[in-house]
Design a protein around this motif. Sequence first.
Motif, PDB file in Angstrom:
ATOM      1  N   GLY A 184       0.791  -1.249   0.000  1.00 46.79           N
ATOM      2  CA  GLY A 184       0.000   0.000   0.000  1.00 46.79           C
ATOM      3  C   GLY A 184       0.813   1.285   0.000  1.00 46.79           C
ATOM      4  O   GLY A 184       0.265   2.375   0.179  1.00 46.79           O
ATOM      5  N   VAL A 185       2.127   1.190  -0.214  1.00 52.49           N
ATOM      6  CA  VAL A 185       2.961   2.404  -0.264  1.00 52.49           C
ATOM      7  C   VAL A 185       2.495   3.324  -1.419  1.00 52.49           C
ATOM      8  O   VAL A 185       2.428   4.539  -1.261  1.00 52.49           O
ATOM      9  N   CYS A 186       2.136   2.746  -2.560  1.00 53.54           N
ATOM     10  CA  CYS A 186       1.649   3.552  -3.706  1.00 53.54           C
ATOM     11  C   CYS A 186       0.378   4.317  -3.315  1.00 53.54           C
ATOM     12  O   CYS A 186       0.212   5.477  -3.634  1.00 53.54           O
ATOM     13  N   TYR A 187      -0.484   3.632  -2.588  1.00 53.40           N
ATOM     14  CA  TYR A 187      -1.747   4.217  -2.142  1.00 53.40           C
ATOM     15  C   TYR A 187      -1.489   5.399  -1.198  1.00 53.40           C
ATOM     16  O   TYR A 187      -2.130   6.445  -1.287  1.00 53.40           O
ATOM     17  N   ILE A 188      -0.500   5.218  -0.314  1.00 52.33           N
ATOM     18  CA  ILE A 188      -0.194   6.264   0.677  1.00 52.33           C
ATOM     19  C   ILE A 188       0.470   7.470   0.014  1.00 52.33           C
ATOM     20  O   ILE A 188       0.153   8.619   0.318  1.00 52.33           O
ATOM     21  N   TYR A 189       1.385   7.209  -0.945  1.00 48.92           N
ATOM     22  CA  TYR A 189       2.161   8.311  -1.523  1.00 48.92           C
ATOM     23  C   TYR A 189       1.428   9.079  -2.626  1.00 48.92           C
ATOM     24  O   TYR A 189       1.797  10.207  -2.935  1.00 48.92           O
ATOM     25  N   CYS A 190       0.414   8.504  -3.245  1.00 48.52           N
ATOM     26  CA  CYS A 190      -0.247   9.175  -4.378  1.00 48.52           C
ATOM     27  C   CYS A 190      -0.781  10.535  -3.932  1.00 48.52           C
ATOM     28  O   CYS A 190      -1.621  10.623  -3.039  1.00 48.52           O
ATOM     29  N   PRO A 191      -0.271  11.641  -4.531  1.00 48.67           N
ATOM     30  CA  PRO A 191      -0.691  12.985  -4.067  1.00 48.67           C
ATOM     31  C   PRO A 191      -2.092  13.366  -4.536  1.00 48.67           C
ATOM     32  O   PRO A 191      -2.648  14.337  -4.039  1.00 48.67           O
ATOM     33  N   GLU A 192      -2.674  12.619  -5.469  1.00 51.44           N
ATOM     34  CA  GLU A 192      -3.959  13.074  -6.056  1.00 51.44           C
ATOM     35  C   GLU A 192      -5.153  12.978  -5.090  1.00 51.44           C
ATOM     36  O   GLU A 192      -5.872  13.969  -4.973  1.00 51.44           O
ATOM     37  N   PRO A 193      -5.483  11.963  -4.332  1.00 44.42           N
ATOM     38  CA  PRO A 193      -4.988  10.604  -4.335  1.00 44.42           C
ATOM     39  C   PRO A 193      -5.936   9.736  -5.154  1.00 44.42           C
ATOM     40  O   PRO A 193      -7.124   9.698  -4.866  1.00 44.42           O
ATOM     41  N   CYS A 194      -5.372   9.036  -6.134  1.00 49.53           N
ATOM     42  CA  CYS A 194      -6.252   8.297  -7.039  1.00 49.53           C
ATOM     43  C   CYS A 194      -5.878   6.821  -7.152  1.00 49.53           C
ATOM     44  O   CYS A 194      -6.431   6.112  -7.976  1.00 49.53           O
TER      45      CYS A 194
END
Lengths: 390, 96
Positions: free
Chosen positions: B47-57
């Motif tokens: 879930g690192v991608c989920y946490i880092y996504c600034p959009e968050p999308c």
Amino acid sequence: MSHRTGLEVSHAAAEAVKLAHVEVVAAYPITPNTHVPERIAEMVANGELDAEFIPVESEHSAMSACVGSSATGARTFTATSGQGLELMHEVMTVASSMRLPIVLSLANRALSSPLSVWGDHSDVMAIRDCGWIQVFAENGQQTFDLLLWAFRVGEDPRVSFPVIVNFDGFHVTHVIEPVFIADQEEVDRYLPPFKPNAVLDPRRPVTMGAYGPPFIYSETKKAQDFALHKSKEVMLQGFAEFEKIFGRKYNFVETYKAEGAKTLLLVIGSFAETAMDLVDKLREKGEAVGLVRLRLWRPFPEEELRQAVRGAETLIVLDRAMSFGTLAPVVSEVRAALYPEEKRPQIVSFVGGLGGRDIRLEEFEYMVKRGSELTQKGGQKELYETIGIR
Amino acid sequence: MADGPLTWKNFIGGFVVDKPGNAAEYQTGGWRSQKPVWDNTKCIKCGVCYIYCPEPCVRQTAEGYFESDLFYCKGCGICARECWTGAIKMVQEEEV
């Protein structure tokens, strides 16, 4: 009934603000406007005026606080001069584009450098495209009256624009004049409570000053400019109602002994009073000279101006500011407004009264003489002449 | 904003947006030149991608893997950069 009293004009302005039941004032002192917020602060401290006075740390903060205050639906006022207005500049367009009817009394002052605290119109001319309604008062009474008018017109839901009331630094601000101060009952009849079109309220959230990408920005600007032009109808109603209640008459373009005049002077601000003395003097001698006073500066009253100068041979325009590198601001807009006319007067441009310098009766007399002379010679060859320059 | 087609004639004065939440209608995905593609054989579902996504999308699928909502994804590549196992690759839009 109103009562007539001798007051420093800055204090008369503060009286108008008090009678308007202003709710928030955010202002920073700067000469020559200082006595306006100073007197209001005193009124708030003494309990004469139930308002929030925010002693901000700069003019940029003053205008920012006014934007926030007006957005919550509070009747909002500020005052400034010269460099102070320049520091507000960034937020001025925010206030007008968000359609927040803040009222600003502007004690007109020259811009640095060299440092000058004295009067001219450089400050307002530098922000003339900022989207505010802009009017000029010539004396204490007009300053008092136009401030009341500014709240009524600006806050009208059909208008919803901020308003600048210009009055000349020192020549007007610091002069003690007899002023009719209206009664509270009269002002309350003239000025209904502020009922904004939209307010910041957590119970019903809205976004103000939203992001405007290219697909929508042009539409917002077209809507804004259209609304500013259209607000003239409400301004006229504001003048008509003012006359009904207070008995004093105003218009976008006002003339003095202009009927049948061959030569017309056009003056903006307090120097129109000296020009009136000259017109009286020359009319007594049988010369066909009259005066046009531009009361409304934004939106610019093109059609009203055309009507006022129709039939004149020479139109002499006085500017108390320069627009470096081109024609002075007032004459440039007057020329543009008269261009579509089939028969238009010769327009002669004078710049003077910069940084607090007086223009005396003799100098107005010179302008009239010189103006007619240049018309005889087929018009002014140079861009402008400077009055009283060494 | 008024209902109907958005022209200069039907704004609330000052371009006031009176319906909250309508930023969701704004398709920021149009800015993208690259899009993230997940290799689920490498994904450990951290879930690192989920946490880092600034959009968050970035959103999680029913199987516990991750994917990007391309209506909003601007293709910034932060998810690919932060992914510990290298499961995300940024791919030119036209190559897909």
